[in-house]
Scaffold this active site. Sequence first.
Site, PDB file in Angstrom:
ATOM      1  CG  ASP A   1      -2.298   0.372   1.008  1.00 53.41           C
ATOM      2  OD1 ASP A   1      -2.515   1.513   0.568  1.00 53.41           O
ATOM      3  OD2 ASP A   1      -3.194  -0.461   1.251  1.00 53.41           O
TER       4      ASP A   1
ATOM      5  CD  GLU B   1      -8.840   4.879  -1.317  1.00 53.53           C
ATOM      6  OE1 GLU B   1      -9.677   4.490  -0.508  1.00 53.53           O
ATOM      7  OE2 GLU B   1      -7.881   5.611  -0.989  1.00 53.53           O
TER       8      GLU B   1
ATOM      9  CG  ASP C   1      -4.285   5.691   1.052  1.00 56.97           C
ATOM     10  OD1 ASP C   1      -5.216   4.907   1.261  1.00 56.97           O
ATOM     11  OD2 ASP C   1      -4.094   6.730   1.717  1.00 56.97           O
TER      12      ASP C   1
ATOM     13  CG  HIS D   1      -8.576  -1.458   4.115  1.00 59.61           C
ATOM     14  ND1 HIS D   1      -8.396  -1.409   2.739  1.00 59.61           N
ATOM     15  CD2 HIS D   1      -8.220  -0.243   4.590  1.00 59.61           C
ATOM     16  CE1 HIS D   1      -7.943  -0.212   2.415  1.00 59.61           C
ATOM     17  NE2 HIS D   1      -7.825   0.520   3.511  1.00 59.61           N
ATOM     18  CG  ASP D   2     -11.043   1.924   3.499  1.00 58.71           C
ATOM     19  OD1 ASP D   2     -10.544   1.831   4.641  1.00 58.71           O
ATOM     20  OD2 ASP D   2     -10.435   2.432   2.537  1.00 58.71           O
TER      21      ASP D   2
HETATM   22  C1  GLC Z   1      -7.698   5.330   2.205  1.00 55.07           C
HETATM   23  C2  GLC Z   1      -7.564   4.047   2.978  1.00 55.07           C
HETATM   24  C3  GLC Z   1      -8.219   4.222   4.309  1.00 55.07           C
HETATM   25  C4  GLC Z   1      -7.533   5.342   5.033  1.00 55.07           C
HETATM   26  C5  GLC Z   1      -7.460   6.610   4.192  1.00 55.07           C
HETATM   27  C6  GLC Z   1      -6.467   7.579   4.725  1.00 55.07           C
HETATM   28  O1  GLC Z   1      -9.010   5.646   1.944  1.00 55.07           O
HETATM   29  O2  GLC Z   1      -8.088   2.991   2.251  1.00 55.07           O
HETATM   30  O3  GLC Z   1      -8.201   3.056   5.073  1.00 55.07           O
HETATM   31  O4  GLC Z   1      -8.188   5.626   6.223  1.00 55.07           O
HETATM   32  O5  GLC Z   1      -7.061   6.357   2.873  1.00 55.07           O
HETATM   33  O6  GLC Z   1      -5.168   7.151   4.454  1.00 55.07           O
END
Ligand code: GLC
Length: 597
Positions: free
Chosen positions: A103, A268, A211, A345-346
């Site tokens: 990540d 993402e 991310d 994971h979100d």
């Molecule tokens: C992304 C991650 C999440 C995190 C956020 C801040 O959305 O997937 O888990 O809280 O970024 O880094």
Amino acid sequence: MTVTVRDKLWWKQAVVYQIYPASFCDSNGDGIGDLPGIISKLDYIASLGVDVIWICPMYDSPQVDMGYDISNYEDVYRPYGTVQDMETLINETHARGMRIMLDLVINHTSDQHSWFKESRASKDSPKRDWYIWRPAKYSPSGERLPPNNWRSNFGGGSAWEWDEQTQEYYLHLFATEQPDLNWENHETRKAIYASSMEFWLARGVDGFRVDTVNMYSKPPTLPDAPIVDPETPYQPAGMIYCNGPRMHEFLTEMNLILEKYGAITVGELPCTPDTQRVLRYVSAKAKQLNMVFQFDVVDVGMGKTHKFATRPKNYTLPDFKAAIDLTQALIRGTDGWSTVFLENHDQARSVSRFTDDRPEYRVRGAKLLALMEACLSGTQYVYQGQEIGLVNVPKESYPVDNYLDIDSSLYYNMVKERHGADNKAELDKAFDAIQHLARDHARVPIPWNGKTKYGGFSEAAEKAGKELQEPWMKPHPLAGEINVASQLHDPDSVLAFWRKMLRFRREHADLLVYGDFKDLRPEDKDLFVFVKEPAHGGDRVLVVLNFTTEEKAWEVPSPAALGVSEVRELVPIMCTHPGKTRVGQLAAFEGQVYLVR
Ligand code: GLC
Ligand code: CA
């Protein structure tokens, strides 16, 4: 009829399995998952038919946001292991013919990163400009105000934090402890690339999940967001700070490094509902990212002012299908590429969100979604626990205090503050939404077996006679019913079905991975009926899925709808329910796939 030549590449037909280190497998009994635990399960992962593993942040971190607040890119969070353990994990993954992605969290660091500590030390620190500092604004009555009205992504507070010592605000789009890096500074960017990317690429990692990939470039004037929630001064601002003016310049620069190592990327991409905009990130010609995670599908049913400002299942099947259509459309006639995922994971568990997690339906629901995903185009992602059909933790047996994630707990506290700690109705409404949508559901420790302590999360340590600490998050109350061991050798299990689906997807990759998607009944509230067409002529497949708890009839679509001149034969090639497939009939949560001849 599609005319594009769709390049076939290994990562397009790959299956990626996502691992959340804290919750995957605990090797030493301290109640926290770890790298040796992951290594011990690599054979299991490979046996599913996985090509790539993606490890969520395992870097050194104070864990305010579970490792997405990194204090040192070049070290490992000690409870997980060491850099040497990572090297072993990389080698052992490769030895099994799989690849490994990490990540890449570079929109922000932890406030404990040495860069930020230096930056905040004084206004003339050489690293002051590595983060985003601004002076206060003042109201007519002299009240100190943050530079704009942006709300942080967690809870309801401002995205700016006042620093007493240097008398300025710094920007944090996420938690207060996650200051945003200043990508406008070239020296900062170079340091980010060296520390977060090259350090690990040199150690053999094969790519990154990137991310919050569209937040690095902020609009220079940092304008206020429109007011959607008049009850508070701070407004959701994602549509303002995502996809800023220099995004593509930064990604081009980043890609020069990634290219040297042949690394693959998946970004993402929140707050980007416009397909043309998405395409700028994933068009092969643009050389930015290989693929992205769009949010259209996982955002279905979420609240408008706040994700939790909703009730469970606040959507219709046509909404869900339209979101899938949008992401599938990304590759239609383009040189872009898409992803297939329902969990990470979100996100809460897909069986609970999109089917029915009551005991009599959850196995069928899990199989229905597995079949659906196997038939969608793009690179397939599977999140740990999804392969055994894990569901959300139940409301009755998992009290709200057990939820530890910053996103859910800040929301719950906000509701308490706004409506009073004794407002049972409001608190219960918030709990309902959390029980349905919280990130915690994905973070509950994996139940490796239903028989030993804590769902077998630390089974190796227990076997070795160690005394076990309770897992960092309370175990899943349904671990006795839904766990890996009980499914491993059961041919009717969700696990066996996922294995079968991943094989099936591979066998029919031309259609299932690379084909063009067409929804035949977008308005149907009960059934999802779609075809996949090959890019260059030939057979096509028809997929019919029943999203209800009732038996449903369906009609064979007309040749015109199927895109053929006549239908000579419908050959059943896959089904969620064992036994003879009945053309025209679907049991509750049944899914069927036909070759159209
Ligand atoms: C992304 C991650 C999440 C995190 C956020 C801040 O959305 O997937 O888990 O809280 O970024 O880094
Ligand atoms: Ca451990």
